[in-house]
Structures are given as C-alpha cells and as structure tokens.
Design an enzyme around this catalytic site. Structure first.
Site, PDB file in Angstrom:
ATOM      1  N   ASP A   1      64.897 -65.054  47.093  1.00  0.00           N
ATOM      2  CA  ASP A   1      66.111 -65.525  46.653  1.00  0.00           C
ATOM      3  C   ASP A   1      67.389 -64.961  47.175  1.00  0.00           C
ATOM      4  O   ASP A   1      67.378 -63.879  47.804  1.00  0.00           O
ATOM      5  CB  ASP A   1      66.547 -65.572  44.898  1.00  0.00           C
ATOM      6  CG  ASP A   1      66.681 -66.858  44.299  1.00  0.00           C
ATOM      7  OD1 ASP A   1      67.657 -67.469  44.937  1.00  0.00           O
ATOM      8  OD2 ASP A   1      66.310 -67.447  43.669  1.00  0.00           O
TER       9      ASP A   1
ATOM     10  N   TYR B   1      70.233 -77.410  43.978  1.00  0.00           N
ATOM     11  CA  TYR B   1      69.370 -76.684  43.366  1.00  0.00           C
ATOM     12  C   TYR B   1      67.933 -76.766  44.057  1.00  0.00           C
ATOM     13  O   TYR B   1      67.496 -77.821  44.608  1.00  0.00           O
ATOM     14  CB  TYR B   1      68.872 -77.294  41.903  1.00  0.00           C
ATOM     15  CG  TYR B   1      70.052 -77.680  40.992  1.00  0.00           C
ATOM     16  CD1 TYR B   1      71.226 -76.829  40.658  1.00  0.00           C
ATOM     17  CD2 TYR B   1      70.134 -78.807  40.405  1.00  0.00           C
ATOM     18  CE1 TYR B   1      72.048 -77.338  39.754  1.00  0.00           C
ATOM     19  CE2 TYR B   1      71.199 -79.596  39.510  1.00  0.00           C
ATOM     20  CZ  TYR B   1      72.252 -78.424  39.482  1.00  0.00           C
ATOM     21  OH  TYR B   1      73.244 -78.988  38.596  1.00  0.00           O
ATOM     22  N   ARG B   2      67.601 -75.349  44.340  1.00  0.00           N
ATOM     23  CA  ARG B   2      66.504 -75.433  45.314  1.00  0.00           C
ATOM     24  C   ARG B   2      65.117 -76.350  44.670  1.00  0.00           C
ATOM     25  O   ARG B   2      64.954 -76.440  43.307  1.00  0.00           O
ATOM     26  CB  ARG B   2      65.883 -74.175  45.530  1.00  0.00           C
ATOM     27  CG  ARG B   2      65.221 -73.468  44.364  1.00  0.00           C
ATOM     28  CD  ARG B   2      64.504 -72.201  44.587  1.00  0.00           C
ATOM     29  NE  ARG B   2      63.827 -71.570  43.622  1.00  0.00           N
ATOM     30  CZ  ARG B   2      64.027 -70.611  42.847  1.00  0.00           C
ATOM     31  NH1 ARG B   2      65.076 -69.768  43.316  1.00  0.00           N
ATOM     32  NH2 ARG B   2      63.259 -70.069  42.009  1.00  0.00           N
TER      33      ARG B   2
ATOM     34  N   ASN C   1      76.484 -86.056  38.327  1.00  0.00           N
ATOM     35  CA  ASN C   1      76.661 -84.787  38.764  1.00  0.00           C
ATOM     36  C   ASN C   1      76.058 -84.513  40.056  1.00  0.00           C
ATOM     37  O   ASN C   1      74.739 -85.261  40.225  1.00  0.00           O
ATOM     38  CB  ASN C   1      76.282 -83.638  37.603  1.00  0.00           C
ATOM     39  CG  ASN C   1      76.270 -82.174  38.117  1.00  0.00           C
ATOM     40  OD1 ASN C   1      77.196 -81.716  38.236  1.00  0.00           O
ATOM     41  ND2 ASN C   1      75.170 -81.431  38.680  1.00  0.00           N
TER      42      ASN C   1
ATOM     43  N   TRP D   1      66.733 -76.316  38.127  1.00  0.00           N
ATOM     44  CA  TRP D   1      68.184 -76.262  37.951  1.00  0.00           C
ATOM     45  C   TRP D   1      68.339 -75.247  36.755  1.00  0.00           C
ATOM     46  O   TRP D   1      67.331 -75.322  35.871  1.00  0.00           O
ATOM     47  CB  TRP D   1      68.915 -77.724  37.505  1.00  0.00           C
ATOM     48  CG  TRP D   1      67.987 -78.558  36.390  1.00  0.00           C
ATOM     49  CD1 TRP D   1      67.025 -77.813  35.565  1.00  0.00           C
ATOM     50  CD2 TRP D   1      67.512 -80.010  36.614  1.00  0.00           C
ATOM     51  NE1 TRP D   1      66.315 -79.197  34.950  1.00  0.00           N
ATOM     52  CE2 TRP D   1      66.721 -80.329  35.834  1.00  0.00           C
ATOM     53  CE3 TRP D   1      68.308 -80.847  37.646  1.00  0.00           C
ATOM     54  CZ2 TRP D   1      66.304 -81.577  35.572  1.00  0.00           C
ATOM     55  CZ3 TRP D   1      67.941 -82.021  37.410  1.00  0.00           C
ATOM     56  CH2 TRP D   1      66.822 -82.476  36.445  1.00  0.00           C
TER      57      TRP D   1
ATOM     58  N   GLU E   1      81.328 -84.915  41.873  1.00  0.00           N
ATOM     59  CA  GLU E   1      81.341 -84.102  42.981  1.00  0.00           C
ATOM     60  C   GLU E   1      81.752 -84.898  44.216  1.00  0.00           C
ATOM     61  O   GLU E   1      82.513 -84.550  45.213  1.00  0.00           O
ATOM     62  CB  GLU E   1      80.018 -83.498  43.494  1.00  0.00           C
ATOM     63  CG  GLU E   1      79.737 -82.082  42.731  1.00  0.00           C
ATOM     64  CD  GLU E   1      79.535 -82.224  41.154  1.00  0.00           C
ATOM     65  OE1 GLU E   1      79.328 -83.340  40.768  1.00  0.00           O
ATOM     66  OE2 GLU E   1      79.155 -81.006  40.683  1.00  0.00           O
TER      67      GLU E   1
HETATM   68  C1  LIG Z   1      71.789 -72.512  49.077  1.00  0.00           C
HETATM   69  C2  LIG Z   1      72.048 -72.560  47.531  1.00  0.00           C
HETATM   70  C3  LIG Z   1      70.973 -72.668  46.710  1.00  0.00           C
HETATM   71  C4  LIG Z   1      71.148 -72.544  45.389  1.00  0.00           C
HETATM   72  N1  LIG Z   1      69.988 -72.869  44.431  1.00  0.00           N
HETATM   73  C5  LIG Z   1      70.220 -73.191  43.244  1.00  0.00           C
HETATM   74  C6  LIG Z   1      69.142 -73.345  42.438  1.00  0.00           C
HETATM   75  O1  LIG Z   1      68.088 -73.390  42.852  1.00  0.00           O
HETATM   76  N2  LIG Z   1      69.259 -73.343  41.226  1.00  0.00           N
HETATM   77  C7  LIG Z   1      70.592 -73.590  40.634  1.00  0.00           C
HETATM   78  O2  LIG Z   1      70.770 -73.641  39.316  1.00  0.00           O
HETATM   79  N3  LIG Z   1      71.557 -73.126  41.208  1.00  0.00           N
HETATM   80  C8  LIG Z   1      71.501 -73.024  42.707  1.00  0.00           C
HETATM   81  N4  LIG Z   1      72.553 -72.748  43.500  1.00  0.00           N
HETATM   82  C9  LIG Z   1      73.963 -72.653  43.023  1.00  0.00           C
HETATM   83  C10 LIG Z   1      74.483 -74.056  42.573  1.00  0.00           C
HETATM   84  O3  LIG Z   1      74.418 -74.678  43.720  1.00  0.00           O
HETATM   85  C11 LIG Z   1      75.865 -73.981  41.900  1.00  0.00           C
HETATM   86  O4  LIG Z   1      75.859 -72.919  40.741  1.00  0.00           O
HETATM   87  C12 LIG Z   1      76.480 -75.149  41.651  1.00  0.00           C
HETATM   88  O5  LIG Z   1      77.724 -74.917  41.131  1.00  0.00           O
HETATM   89  C13 LIG Z   1      75.606 -75.940  40.598  1.00  0.00           C
HETATM   90  O6  LIG Z   1      76.248 -77.096  40.351  1.00  0.00           O
HETATM   91  P1  LIG Z   1      76.599 -77.746  38.983  1.00  0.00           P
HETATM   92  O7  LIG Z   1      77.710 -76.718  38.613  1.00  0.00           O
HETATM   93  O8  LIG Z   1      76.920 -79.148  39.030  1.00  0.00           O
HETATM   94  O9  LIG Z   1      75.304 -77.621  38.077  1.00  0.00           O
HETATM   95  C14 LIG Z   1      72.589 -72.729  44.839  1.00  0.00           C
HETATM   96  C15 LIG Z   1      73.663 -72.772  45.669  1.00  0.00           C
HETATM   97  C16 LIG Z   1      73.274 -72.368  47.167  1.00  0.00           C
HETATM   98  C17 LIG Z   1      74.583 -72.528  47.854  1.00  0.00           C
END
Ligand SMILES: Cc1cc2nc3c(=O)[nH]c(=O)nc-3n(C[C@H](O)[C@H](O)[C@H](O)COP(=O)(O)O)c2cc1C
Length: 498
Positions: free
Chosen positions: A291, A181-182, A177, A195, A241
C-alpha cells in the site's frame, strides 16, 4: 486543447516529451510495477510510461497497452487539470466562494456568471453507442484475465485495478459517487471492492445493505484525466465528482447508460466493468496489498463484485498506477487535492494561511498548517477544527506554525517547530478515527492523534520570556555582497547562496 479521454491525455504527454513508449514485452506480474517504481522514484517523478506489448500472467502478449505514471509529476498533474500551476484552480475556487453582497445592479449582474461557474458544466448524457461500448462482453465472454491488470508487489493477494473510478449511487438522495478504490481480481468475473469504511462508496453499500437491495456498481477505467483525478478527491458526498470534473475542465463530462446496470458511466472511458454487490452475501477476503504507506495492508473482508459486463473501445488503453513507499504517483494526485481544497478549508477555518502534507507522511500521517495567529489557544482551535473535517479527521499528526513559515518546505517547518516547542507544554494527544491503512493504531481505525502547537507563545498562554527573532541578513549587506560576489572567486556558490 481539451483532453476528453485517456488517449488525448497520452498523446498530449507524448507531444510534451513526458511519456516513454515501451515496446518490449514486460509482464503485468510485478515487472511493470518494478519499472514504474524506478521511474516514480527518480527525480521529479520520472516519465509517464506506455507499455505497448504487456505480457499477460499466462505468458500471452496483450494488444492492450498499459499506461502508468500519467499523473506522476507536477507538470503532468497540471496538464491533466489544464493548468500550469495547481494554485490557479485554488484561485478559481476562492473566487467562487468570495460572496460579497452586491451593491447596485452592475455588481448583481456580475455575480450571476460567478454563481453559474460550478454548475455551468453539468455532466451530459449522450445518446447512441458511446466509445466505451464499442465492444460489450457479457456472460461467458467475460474474462478479466484477458485485461492487462497488473500485480504490483510480491505479497499481493493478486492482480488489482489500481486507477479506477468506482461509480455508485446514494439510494436516499440519488447523488452519484465516484471513488478511487483499489479492486482485487478474484476470478474471471469476480472482484473484491476495497472501499474503506470512511469512504462514500462504503456508505452507499451500508445503506443498500440496510435496505436489503443489490447494489449496482460500475468501474470505469480511463475517461478524461480530470474525472480520473476527481475519483481520488475527498469531495463531500453531496457533490457529484463528474460535476466537479466539469468545473475543472470547463467542459461537461459526457456520460452514457451502462449496458447492464442502472448507472451512467463516462462515455469516453477506455473500459468499463459493470456489476453488482449483493449485501446479503458473505464478504470475501481481500489483500494483502502493498500500500501507499510503504507497507502491506493486511488481508481483510470486503464485498464481492459480480461482473455482469465488460464494455470497451475496440482498442482500449489500460490505465494503472502503483502505490508503495513514497514518493509515488499518488503523491501528485494528493497534492492537487491539497491545493484545490485549501480555499474550502479556509472557508471554515479562515486563519489558515497554508497547509502541506509531505509525501513521506502519506497524507494522513502528517499535516503542517500555517496560521495567522490572533488570539491565545488558536493553534488548538485549528487542530480541533481539522480533526472534525471530512477525511482530515484521519490526520495522525498536525503541526501548527505561524504564518511566516513556509509549510511547503518540510525542512523549514520541522526546523521552526523543533525550535518553538516545549514538548510537555506544546504537544497534546487526542483520540479519533484512524485511517484503515494505519497498522499501528491500538484498534482497527481507532486510535490516538498528536497535535503540536509550534506557534510563538503569547503571555496569555503562560509564556513570559522574550521570544527571539529569526536570523535574517539585512538587505543592504546582501546587496553589497552581491555587488562584490564575482570578484570573491568562490566557485560553486551563487550570488544569493543558491
Ligand atoms: C491510487 C489510489 C488508490 C486508492 N485506493 C483506495 C482504496 O483502495 N480504498 C479507499 O477507500 N480509498 C482509496 N484511495 C483514496 C480515495 O480515492 C480517496 O479517499 C477518495 O476521496 C475517496 O472518494 P470518496 O470520498 O468519494 O469516497 C486511493 C487513492 C488513490 C490516489
């Protein structure tokens, strides 16, 4: 021209006049964020920026440039994904999903390349030293304070990686995966991984915790722009991905073995932070963080990442973004997801014509959906379906409209919805999971949702009055007025009211 890494993308943006180089010293502590925020808030999203001499928190100049707002306009997100209109990708996905039984051998043969389209460009593992490992720092050489990691907002808990690809592996299936995630910097070799509980990385972590095993994690910065986008895309956990990035790029993503953990990382990254999470360890306090809701998300407990290596190019570029009150760069990443995933939504909810998540709704707060209504109660069916799908389940307010409403125009959508609804009849509340970032729900990640049925009401739905037509001038009158327009001498108004 194919964009194989961040520097290709930066160069392409510069050639297209989409990027401004900033040679002045600007601090990574809030100053870059303030400059970027002013650009992101300007009409059309402002330019991408490359700060060529950022000042580190300690006051030293860094030779590592910071790139920000790279994806922050319709044009640039299109360039990142190799299209001039994001709907072109939606059309490719639709084509892939349209499976009519073939008639005759000619059609059977024609189906083969179509089936191969998604799997044609699987990630390729490269041998030898990859560009992202020109320098490998381990042990006492690891010092995250030397990387120009930005601090965004005054109340933030510290500096944050804001545009990362967080790579983990499902211990059950082996599927990789990649999530955006920040990640908060807590020390020179210590991070906090944000996450959220609904995300795939967190699911891998829970699985590893149940097994009592340490979890390898790699955080890639840079790489090709399609891969960076894919980290933000809500792909199902079974889809890698980097496979999807290959489909978008029409070229495989090159991966290489990480230096200290058992994971593959994008070979073309600018910089990779490798490490592990130990589920046996206590969680660490992460946040607060300004955020994408436009409010701070409060500090909470998340897993620590121990850094085992920082690998990088000789001359890396550090990619970043900031989130905050919309509109921001992340709107364009989300918009790409909206367009690319429309055919996938239609696959299970075929009456959906279009949908839109306006910037001020921060994705999960507001979803407009237009449908081809064919039976009573269909708006409720659509809402319930959406609330049962992946991250759509987090949507707080869903407004369903008839097919002729242009939901890409929120003003039109609200205008029609406000006209078409009888609040007591057309609004329903339900319960469900709520986004981690929602600060108003009654409990953390649990609360209520609202659906508005703003479609025309049918007799079977208990509506027995006449439903009026929308006011539209007839074409004949429009043509006559067009023909006389220039003689009317009305300045500042176009022929068709434009
Ligand atoms: C700039 C940016 C920052 C993000 N920060 C977070 C974060 O800190 N934690 C989180 O869970 N998702 C965050 N997201 C949303 C996830 O990237 C998004 O839900 C993504 O689908 C997660 O991947 P996954 O489905 O493989 O878990 C962020 C998205 C963007 C565009």
């Amino acid at each position: 021209m194919s964009l194989n890494n961040l520097r290709d993308f930066v160069a392409a943006l510069e050639r297209a006049g989409e990027l401004v180089r900033v040679p002045a010293p600007v601090s990574v502590v809030r100053e870059i964020a303030e400059v970027a925020d002013r650009c992101m808030k300007s009409p059309g999203g402002g330019p991408a920026l490359l700060f060529t001499r950022p000042t580190l928190a300690g006051g030293k100049a860094s030779s590592v440039p910071v790139a920000i707002n790279l994806f922050g306009s319709y044009k640039r997100i299109g360039m990142a994904l190799g299209v001039s209109d994001l709907n072109e990708i939606g059309a490719r996905v639709t084509h892939l999903l349209t499976m009519k039984p073939p008639e005759g051998w000619r059609q059977k043969l024609a189906l083969l390349p179509k089936l191969a389209e998604l799997t044609k460009y699987p990630p390729r593992t490269v041998d030898g030293r990859p560009p992202c490992q020109e320098l490998v720092l381990k042990g006492s050489e690891i010092d995250l304070s030397q990387v120009p990691i930005i601090t965004c907002w005054p109340e933030d808990g510290g500096p944050y990686l804001t545009l990362p690809q967080v790579i983990t592996r499902d211990p059950k299936t082996g599927v990789r995966n990649v999530g955006m995630y920040r990640v908060q910097v807590l020390g020179k070799d210590l991070l906090a991984m944000h996450w959220q509980r609904h995300k795939v990385g967190a699911a891998h972590w829970r699985e590893m915790a149940a097994r009592g095993e340490k979890m390898p994690v790699a955080i890639a910065l840079g790489g090709d722009p399609a891969s960076i986008y894919c980290a933000s895309a809500p792909l199902p956990p079974t889809i890698d991905e980097y496979l999807f990035a290959g489909f978008l790029r029409r070229q495989p993503v090159h991966l290489a073995k990480a230096a200290t953990v058992d994971l593959l990382v994008p070979a073309e990254s600018e910089l990779v932070i490798e490490g592990y999470v130990d589920p046996a360890e206590p969680l660490v306090l992460e946040g607060p963080f300004g955020d994408h809701t436009g409010f701070y998300s409060l500090a909470d407990y998340y897993p620590a990442v121990h850094v085992t290596a920082i690998t990088m190019r000789q001359d890396p570029i550090y990619p970043a973004t900031i989130v905050g009150r919309p509109p921001m760069e992340d709107y364009y990443l989300g918009h790409a997801t909206e367009r690319i995933f429309l055919p996938l939504l239609k696959l299970t909810v075929p009456e959906i014509v279009d949908y839109h998540m306006p910037a001020y709704g921060i994705f999960h707060n507001l979803v407009f959906v237009s449908i081809k209504k064919q039976f009573p109660g269909q708006a409720w069916k659509v809402m319930n379906a959406l609330w049962g799908m992946g991250l759509m389940s987090l949507a707080k307010l869903i407004v369903v409209l008839d097919q002729e409403v242009n939901v890409q125009d929120p003003e039109e959508a609200w205008w029609v919805a406000l006209n078409h609804m009888d609040p007591e009849r057309d609004i329903r509340f339900t319960m469900g999971p709520i986004d981690v970032l929602d600060h108003s729900s009654r409990a953390f990640t649990y609360g209520s949702k609202m659906g508005i049925d703003a479609t025309r009401k049918w007799k079977e739905e208990g509506f027995d009055r006449e439903w009026p037509n929308r006011i539209v001038m007839d074409e004949e009158t429009k043509r006559r007025v067009d023909a006389m327009w220039d003689q009317l001498g009305i300045p500042g108004v176009g022929r068709r009211g434009t």
